[in-house]
Design a protein around this motif. Structure first.
Motif, short mmCIF file in Angstrom:
data_model
loop_
_atom_site.label_atom_id
_atom_site.label_comp_id
_atom_site.label_asym_id
_atom_site.label_seq_id
_atom_site.Cartn_x
_atom_site.Cartn_y
_atom_site.Cartn_z
N GLU A 26 0.08 0.89 -6.86
CA GLU A 26 -1.06 -0.17 -7.81
C GLU A 26 -0.70 0.08 -8.88
O GLU A 26 -1.72 -0.95 -9.88
N ASP A 27 -0.34 1.45 -9.43
CA ASP A 27 -0.29 1.84 -10.53
C ASP A 27 1.24 1.14 -11.54
O ASP A 27 1.51 1.41 -12.73
N PRO A 83 1.12 -1.50 -0.14
CA PRO A 83 0.25 0.21 0.04
C PRO A 83 1.44 1.35 0.23
O PRO A 83 2.47 0.63 0.20
N GLY A 84 0.49 2.01 -0.60
CA GLY A 84 0.83 3.47 -0.39
C GLY A 84 1.49 3.37 -2.13
O GLY A 84 1.62 3.42 -2.58
N PHE A 85 2.78 5.12 -1.50
CA PHE A 85 3.53 5.49 -3.04
C PHE A 85 4.79 4.55 -3.25
O PHE A 85 4.94 4.56 -1.94
N PRO A 114 6.94 9.28 -4.07
CA PRO A 114 4.86 10.36 -3.34
C PRO A 114 5.69 12.13 -4.40
O PRO A 114 4.07 12.41 -4.64
N SER A 154 1.82 5.10 -7.31
CA SER A 154 1.64 4.41 -6.16
C SER A 154 2.38 3.10 -6.54
O SER A 154 2.11 2.90 -7.69
#
Length: 83
Positions: free
Chosen positions: A35-36, A23-25, A28, A33
């Motif tokens: 997930e990208d 989870p997270g970046f 940033p 992130s």
């Protein structure tokens, strides 16, 4: 033996993202992130250059200064089972 370690890391690194993403970046400052980032070789173009330099610097530091194996390659301290 080093090639074996690299291939095991690569295999785990290829399989794990299919089932788990942090989870997270990742970055940033760019809004990227975890997930990208796609799985497999498509991830190479998504990770920023500073991220790749951190990965290479860490691996180089570990190989040069932390991991010091002075034994005989393949000698794990146990005898092979023979019949």
């Amino acid at each position: 033996l080093k090639h074996g370690r690299v291939s095991m890391y690569a295999t785990v690194g290829y399989i794990v993202p299919e089932y788990f993403k942090w989870p997270g970046f990742l970055s940033p400052s760019t809004g990227l992130s975890f997930e990208d980032v796609p799985n497999g070789l498509a991830a190479i173009s998504k990770v920023p250059a500073q991220g790749w330099s951190q990965i290479v610097a860490f691996a180089g530091y570990y190989e040069l200064f932390v991991y010091k194996y002075n034994g005989t390659p393949g000698d794990y301290g146990w005898k092979a089972i023979t019949s």
